[in-house]
Scaffold this motif. Structure first.
Motif, mmCIF file in Angstrom:
data_model
loop_
_atom_site.group_PDB
_atom_site.id
_atom_site.type_symbol
_atom_site.label_atom_id
_atom_site.label_comp_id
_atom_site.label_asym_id
_atom_site.label_seq_id
_atom_site.Cartn_x
_atom_site.Cartn_y
_atom_site.Cartn_z
ATOM 1 N N VAL A 32 44.621 42.108 49.232
ATOM 2 C CA VAL A 32 43.454 42.858 48.761
ATOM 3 C C VAL A 32 42.512 41.919 48.000
ATOM 4 C CG1 VAL A 32 44.709 45.032 48.658
ATOM 5 C CG2 VAL A 32 44.603 43.583 46.613
ATOM 6 N N ALA A 33 41.271 42.383 47.817
ATOM 7 C CA ALA A 33 40.217 41.494 47.310
ATOM 8 C C ALA A 33 40.407 41.081 45.851
ATOM 9 C CB ALA A 33 38.856 42.176 47.484
ATOM 10 N N LYS A 34 40.567 42.075 44.961
ATOM 11 C CA LYS A 34 40.486 41.752 43.543
ATOM 12 C C LYS A 34 41.416 42.647 42.724
ATOM 13 C CE LYS A 34 36.814 40.549 40.401
ATOM 14 N NZ LYS A 34 35.973 41.386 39.604
ATOM 15 N N ARG A 74 46.356 52.417 53.478
ATOM 16 C CA ARG A 74 45.879 52.248 52.101
ATOM 17 C C ARG A 74 46.025 53.545 51.295
ATOM 18 N NH1 ARG A 74 46.356 47.085 51.068
ATOM 19 N NH2 ARG A 74 44.945 45.759 52.236
ATOM 20 N N THR A 76 42.542 47.718 43.696
ATOM 21 C CA THR A 76 42.483 46.636 44.687
ATOM 22 C C THR A 76 41.138 45.930 44.727
ATOM 23 O OG1 THR A 76 41.779 48.211 46.368
ATOM 24 C CG2 THR A 76 44.148 47.792 46.196
ATOM 25 N N GLU A 134 38.837 47.104 46.418
ATOM 26 C CA GLU A 134 38.330 47.435 47.756
ATOM 27 C C GLU A 134 38.097 48.936 47.843
ATOM 28 O OE1 GLU A 134 41.084 45.943 50.656
ATOM 29 O OE2 GLU A 134 40.706 43.864 50.091
ATOM 30 N N ARG A 135 37.256 49.339 48.779
ATOM 31 C CA ARG A 135 36.977 50.763 48.963
ATOM 32 C C ARG A 135 37.805 51.301 50.133
ATOM 33 N NH1 ARG A 135 34.270 52.175 44.545
ATOM 34 N NH2 ARG A 135 33.021 53.786 45.534
ATOM 35 N N GLU A 176 33.556 56.982 50.432
ATOM 36 C CA GLU A 176 34.314 55.801 50.013
ATOM 37 C C GLU A 176 34.865 56.028 48.613
ATOM 38 O OE1 GLU A 176 32.171 52.112 50.438
ATOM 39 O OE2 GLU A 176 33.246 51.923 52.326
#
Ligand code: AMP
Ligand code: MG
Length: 518
Positions: free
Chosen positions: A43-45, A140, A172, A174-175, A188
């Motif tokens: 995941v991104a962040k 997810r 995460t 992320e959407r 989202e």
């Protein structure tokens, strides 16, 4: 105390049981296997939003700081060499019908870790990305449902109920797109991952899938593995042991149902894939807690019509689910009829334990069926808050009963004299029995306060914590966690959280009605 990434991590489940021969991570049928090896999708962040100190302590784990590699681990961004991450294969009966293969569609188990007492617990990430069991979904989880899972795992644990646990909640960055009301309006939402832990996450459905496919070899392997590792006190696997094992599952499930009835918990999706073989509460989805006393209440919008999983129906559904498990264990014995002893035991244990529990809630030596039937009738006369009613029952003046101390439980400001007098009649009868019992008042209060939580995870409180967390404010979530970790305490500090559901929450989605979308 140590970081999780430095802990000893085992792959016991994977090395003990047959796995999927294919490593293709696309939705597909998986046969002759208990699991498929699959890696989480990064995941991104990732950012840590909540943590269970109590659970972490059991495994000597330190809370990760902002830059800790443990956050990557808890988000699925880091896989240690000792890990063989997998998604489990199971099937299940959903809403009374066989649904075929389900499996971990968005859960990935990273391995097992040993507690300071030598217990081996699985830990897994929910929302870690697609697996061969994801069917048409993304693997997810949204923040909304992840906060709910984290909160309720803690709430159930501190209320004393058997449950899987949650170690961490990580956003995460992320959407995730979800059609929350299934009305063609997807939006989202922020994504999140919960790290869940339990000695085992094996469900009734893990056995059902093998039997449905006529795969007795693997049915036996899994049954023997579970017995040898989680029910070893029953002896080595044999026909006699299988029967004792099923009886023990029935006994634990009965205890679980009594606990849910005690605290007003409604699971919402008691499908056989959501029934733990260890008798734990598992898979916190569209669950809810009784505000108004109403045995027909279900929080799950998908179940509004049939109310299969309503509060009052839970014990009967558990028995139905156990009967499905018995069917799936049939091929292990010469005469499958032998499993009827477990189903009978379920009823005996449930009835006995339920009466004991209700005696404690009411502070009586031995509650009679008559007083319970009558209580059920009067509690339905008007909207009465279940939790406040029971908690305040201790304050009723036994020699001169009145409704005064129960008024805060009524949702309506005006109660007709007819309803008041019926309630009062019940109360007088009840007080008469309490006086006959002559339990010492302090002792009675103690028993009652341990059976009647002051603080439950009210649906609207979870909703408030979620809305704030979605806007980046974690304070309400932190405050709520503090409250639910002391559910039986009388402290005045948290009194706001003990109040009945506010009027605005009566019909608000997420407070009174929840969809399975998560
Ligand atoms: P549940 O209703 O959450 O118990 O889920 C039923 C089945 O659907 C299980 O096999 C889940 O793993 C799967 N599932 C639920 N949500 C998702 C998702 N977002 N992605 C993939 N599989 C999912
Ligand atoms: Mg499930």
């Amino acid at each position: 105390m140590q970081e999780m990434c430095r802990a000893f991590i085992d792959d016991f489940f994977v090395r003990s049981l047959p796995g999927d021969v294919s490593s293709l991570n696309i939705s597909r049928e998986v046969k002759n296997a208990c699991y498929s090896i699959v890696h989480p999708s990064p995941v991104a962040k990732p950012k840590l939003l909540a943590w269970s100190d109590d659970l972490a302590e059991k495994f000597n784990l330190t809370k990760p700081h902002d830059k800790s590699t443990d956050i990557d681990l808890l988000a699925g961004n880091l896989i240690l060499p000792s890990m063989k991450p997998y998604a489990a294969c199971y099937g299940g009966h959903q809403f009374g019908h066989w649904a075929g293969q389900l499996g971990d569609g968005r859960v990935i188990t990273l391995g097992e870790i040993l507690s300071s007492r030598g217990e081996r617990w699985e830990f897994q990430l929910k929302g870690a990305g697609p697996t061969p069991y994801s069917r048409n979904s993304d693997g997810r989880a949204v923040l909304r449902s992840s906060v709910r899972e984290f909160l309720c795992s803690e709430a159930m644990y501190y209320l004393g109920g058997p449950t899987t646990r949650a170690l961490s909640l990580v956003s995460t960055g992320e959407r995730v797109t979800r059609d929350m009301f299934y009305d063609g309006n997807p939006r989202e939402e922020p994504g999140a991952i919960v790290c869940r832990m339990a000695p085992s996450f094996v469900r009734f459905g893990n056995f059902e899938i093998f039997t449905a496919r006529g795969d007795v070899t693997n049915l036996k392997k899994l049954a023997d593995f579970i017995i040898q590792n989680y029910f070893s006190e029953l002896g080595l696997p044999s026909e006699v042991t299988y029967v004792r094992w099923f009886e023990e599952i029935c006994r634990r499930t009965a205890i679980l149902m009594v606990h849910w009835q005690k605290v007003g918990f409604v699971h919402g999706v008691m499908n056989t894939d959501n029934m733990s073989i260890l008798g734990l509460t598992i898979d916190y989805g569209p669950y809810g807690w009784l505000d108004v006393y109403d045995p027909d209440w279900t929080p799950n919008t998908t179940d509004f019509k049939n109310r299969r999983y309503s509060f009052g129906n839970q014990p009967a559904v558990a028995l139905w689910n156990l009967a499905q498990l018995a069917n799936s264990l049939g091929p292990l014995v010469t005469n499958p009829e032998v499993f009827s002893s477990g189903l009978e035991l379920y009823e005996t244990v449930f009835n006995r334990t339920y009466l004991e529990m209700m005696s404690q809630k009411l502070g009586l030596k031995q509650v009679s069926a008559d007083i319970l039937t009558d209580l059920d009738r009067v509690l339905r006369l008007t909207e009465i808050d279940t939790t406040i009613f029971y908690r305040n029952l201790t304050d009723v003046e036994l020699h001169d009963p009145s409704l005064t101390s129960l008024l805060s439980a009524f949702y309506s400001a005006e109660i007709s004299s007819e309803i008041s007098s019926q309630l009062l009649l019940w109360l007088k009868n009840y007080c008469r029995i309490v006086l006959q019992d002559s339990i010492e008042p302090e002792a009675r209060k103690n028993i009652m306060n341990k059976a009647n939580p002051k603080y439950i995870l009210r649906n609207y409180l979870a909703h408030e914590a979620i809305e704030s967390a979605e806007n980046g404010d974690l304070a309400p979530l932190d405050a709520l966690l503090k409250v639910i970790r002391k559910p039986y305490d009388d402290s005045l500090e948290f009194i706001r959280f003990a109040e009945k559901r506010p009027e605005w929450a009566r019909t608000r989605a997420g407070c009174s009605a929840l969809s399975c979308s998560s």
